[in-house]
Design a protein around this motif. Structure first.
Motif, PDB file in Angstrom:
ATOM      1  N   CYS A   1      -6.972   1.824  -3.556  1.00  0.00           N
ATOM      2  CA  CYS A   1      -6.234   0.745  -2.567  1.00  0.00           C
ATOM      3  C   CYS A   1      -6.705  -0.657  -3.319  1.00  0.00           C
ATOM      4  CB  CYS A   1      -6.715   0.666  -1.078  1.00  0.00           C
ATOM      5  SG  CYS A   1      -8.365   0.883  -0.971  1.00  0.00           S
TER       6      CYS A   1
ATOM      7  N   THR B   1      -4.908  -0.488   2.282  1.00  0.00           N
ATOM      8  CA  THR B   1      -4.207  -1.907   2.505  1.00  0.00           C
ATOM      9  C   THR B   1      -3.843  -2.038   4.005  1.00  0.00           C
ATOM     10  OG1 THR B   1      -2.396  -0.544   2.046  1.00  0.00           O
ATOM     11  CG2 THR B   1      -3.043  -1.858   0.278  1.00  0.00           C
TER      12      THR B   1
ATOM     13  N   SER C   1      -6.018   6.698   0.421  1.00  0.00           N
ATOM     14  CA  SER C   1      -6.789   5.516   0.611  1.00  0.00           C
ATOM     15  C   SER C   1      -5.837   4.245   0.280  1.00  0.00           C
ATOM     16  CB  SER C   1      -7.849   5.262  -0.471  1.00  0.00           C
ATOM     17  OG  SER C   1      -7.424   5.320  -1.831  1.00  0.00           O
ATOM     18  N   SER C   2      -4.764   4.128  -0.767  1.00  0.00           N
ATOM     19  CA  SER C   2      -3.815   3.302  -0.687  1.00  0.00           C
ATOM     20  C   SER C   2      -3.047   2.944   0.374  1.00  0.00           C
ATOM     21  CB  SER C   2      -2.870   3.790  -1.946  1.00  0.00           C
ATOM     22  OG  SER C   2      -3.522   4.028  -3.126  1.00  0.00           O
ATOM     23  N   TRP C   3      -2.563   3.849   0.982  1.00  0.00           N
ATOM     24  CA  TRP C   3      -1.895   3.471   2.416  1.00  0.00           C
ATOM     25  C   TRP C   3      -2.790   2.931   3.431  1.00  0.00           C
ATOM     26  CZ3 TRP C   3      -2.168   6.173   7.193  1.00  0.00           C
ATOM     27  CH2 TRP C   3      -1.473   5.796   7.784  1.00  0.00           C
TER      28      TRP C   3
ATOM     29  N   GLY D   1       0.778  -1.257   0.052  1.00  0.00           N
ATOM     30  CA  GLY D   1       0.018  -0.075   0.113  1.00  0.00           C
ATOM     31  C   GLY D   1       0.915   1.544   0.083  1.00  0.00           C
TER      32      GLY D   1
END
Length: 499
Positions: free
Chosen positions: A375, A327, A322-324, A170
């Motif tokens: 994510c 995940t 949201s990616s960090w 992430g």
């Protein structure tokens, strides 16, 4: 239980602490130090590499809306053709690139070398004199960038497992939207400050600036990128570090690379993994295509060039968060819950775009909400790394094939569903947006199917005395390795026998 106790999922404060718990205290000090070294080397290079990849991949759209279109008289579907050239090469060279990445002697040097080559092509795009030269250079950039995305996931899955893998995947994926985001600001700055300098328009300067970013990152990669555990180690990894790394992957039942032959294809085709994950990724690629073209809507609405480049960066800012966070939460809570939330947000935004005639404020909200889907990709790839960790070559084949299969649709489907010009063209897409809604739903259904099949396989192995599965469970319990809740079952948290 014989070796541990069952522990409920953490409360809110426990979950917040887990988000930042990258070096668990139950790990031996040597292992924590190794993880730090890997993070500094793999993540630093992978993040920089991914960042410049997306600078160089997406700069064509920024250049197009910042003067390239008018300078070359591009009033048809040329923007789609640029992308088709890129993705055709991207598709063709995926599987060969990933299989080469699984070779220990090549894994350490492949990505930095390819980055040098696509950096040269990025510079060259600033000097094109006609659209045909640009088509050829976009093809070359796609060819050299082909193994970066899936290849980095493969590298991460070769060193990390469980929650470690999800968190780092992430964090690394953050550089996707960050690169796209920065590209918008760079083009706005180039358009404002560099237009006319040395007799060149601002869009040509964008390619020069991106090339200046790219080459130094490649040189850093030659120094610090470690490849896979069986690759020749860089200077900062000691013999003991490599021993610990190999002990870790053995403990987590991550199979080290073996012989590469035709049997890789045979055994992969006998299992469900490749079919489900190829289907998922194709749906992901097709559903995400239109959400990256907010700039075309802003241009159609009459916004100035600087705003057209800057406003869409808000989507990428949301994607970064949201990616960090997504995940990381998927490593703490059942991943299917996180995926369902992501899908619900994407379906709502797509429904708004399908209706189209909605208040402008709601349309802005829908565009920005697409950022939550950021994510989805790292969770999917981390799930592949986790489920297929028992076969290194199959894992590489699946990851390369996912990109090949998914982007092969990206070569021709946009021409039918997302044309740039015409009454159904960008950004209205009367056919494209409803079809995108279907793809988002199918992506969610495919991901849930993979979790259900994974649970079935685990139950079957347990019921019939699968030695590999039992050994894995015992190893993970005995060594304190935690696995992500892919199937929604509670983790077994135990004291490490290494303490």
């Amino acid at each position: 239980m014989a070796k541990g106790e069952q522990k409920a999922r953490p409360a809110l404060w426990g979950a917040i602490k887990e988000v930042f718990n990258w070096y668990p205290s139950e790990y031996p000090s040597e292992e924590r130090k190794l993880l730090f070294k890997l993070d500094v080397s793999i993540l630093v290079f992978a993040c920089l590499c991914f960042f410049v990849k997306f600078l160089d991949q997406t700069n064509i759209t920024n250049a197009y809306v910042s003067g390239l279109k008018e300078d070359f008289g591009l009033y048809g579907n040329e923007l789609n053709y640029f992308n088709i050239c890129y993705y055709t090469a991207y598709v063709v060279f995926q599987v060969p690139g990933l299989l080469l990445m699984s070779r220990p002697k090549l894994a350490r040097w492949l990505l930095p070398t390819l980055e040098i080559l696509w950096g040269v092509c990025t510079f060259a795009q600033s000097r094109v004199t006609n659209v045909h030269q640009l088509y050829a250079l976009r093809f070359l950039v796609g060819m050299f960038e082909a193994p970066v995305f899936a290849g980095t996931h493969f590298i991460l899955g070769s060193w990390y497992s469980g929650p470690e893998l999800f968190k780092r995947a992430g964090t690394w994926f953050v550089c996707n939207p960050l690169g796209t985001m920065v590209s918008g600001y760079l083009q706005a700055a180039a358009y404002t400050n560099l237009s006319g300098v040395a007799g060149m328009p601002g869009w040509r300067w964008l390619f020069i600036i991106d090339g200046i970013f790219t080459i130094p990152v490649a040189l850093i990669g030659f120094l610090i990128f470690p490849g896979i555990p069986d690759s020749p180690p860089p200077f900062f990894l000691s013999k003991r570090d490599i021993e610990i790394a190999k002990e870790r992957i053995k403990r987590a039942n991550i199979r080290r690379p073996g012989r590469l032959g035709v049997d890789v294809f045979k055994r992969s085709l006998r299992r469900w993994h490749i079919y489900v994950f190829l289907f998922c990724y194709a749906c992901m690629i097709l559903s995400s295509y239109p959400s990256g073209y907010m700039s075309l809507w802003l241009k159609a609405e009459g916004y100035p060039v600087t705003k057209v480049n800057q406003i869409p960066t808000g989507i990428y800012g949301i994607t970064i968060v949201s990616s960090w966070l997504g995940t990381t939460l998927a490593s703490i809570y059942p991943s299917w819950i996180i995926y369902t939330i992501i899908s619900a947000c994407s379906l709502f935004s797509t429904l708004c775009m399908s209706i189209w005639n909605i208040p402008t404020g709601l349309k802005f909200f829908a565009w920005f909400l697409f950022g939550v889907s950021g994510c989805a990709s790292p969770i999917l790839y981390s799930t592949v790394n986790t489920i297929v960790k028992d076969d290194s070559e199959e894992r590489a084949l699946i990851m390369g094939s996912m990109m090949t299969f998914g982007y092969s649709f990206n070569i021709w489907v946009p021409l039918l569903l997302f044309p740039t010009a015409g009454p159904d063209g960008a950004p209205r897409w009367r056919k494209g947006w409803p079809t995108t809604f279907v793809f988002y739903f199918l992506l969610w259904a495919g991901f849930i199917t993979s979790i259900v099949l994974y649970r079935r396989d685990r139950r079957k192995n347990s019921r019939f005395g699968g030695e590999a599965s039992s050994s894995e469970a015992e190893s993970e319990a005995g060594e304190g390795v935690r696995t992500p809740e892919l199937d929604g079952e509670e983790r077994i948290v135990v004291e490490s026998t290494n303490k």
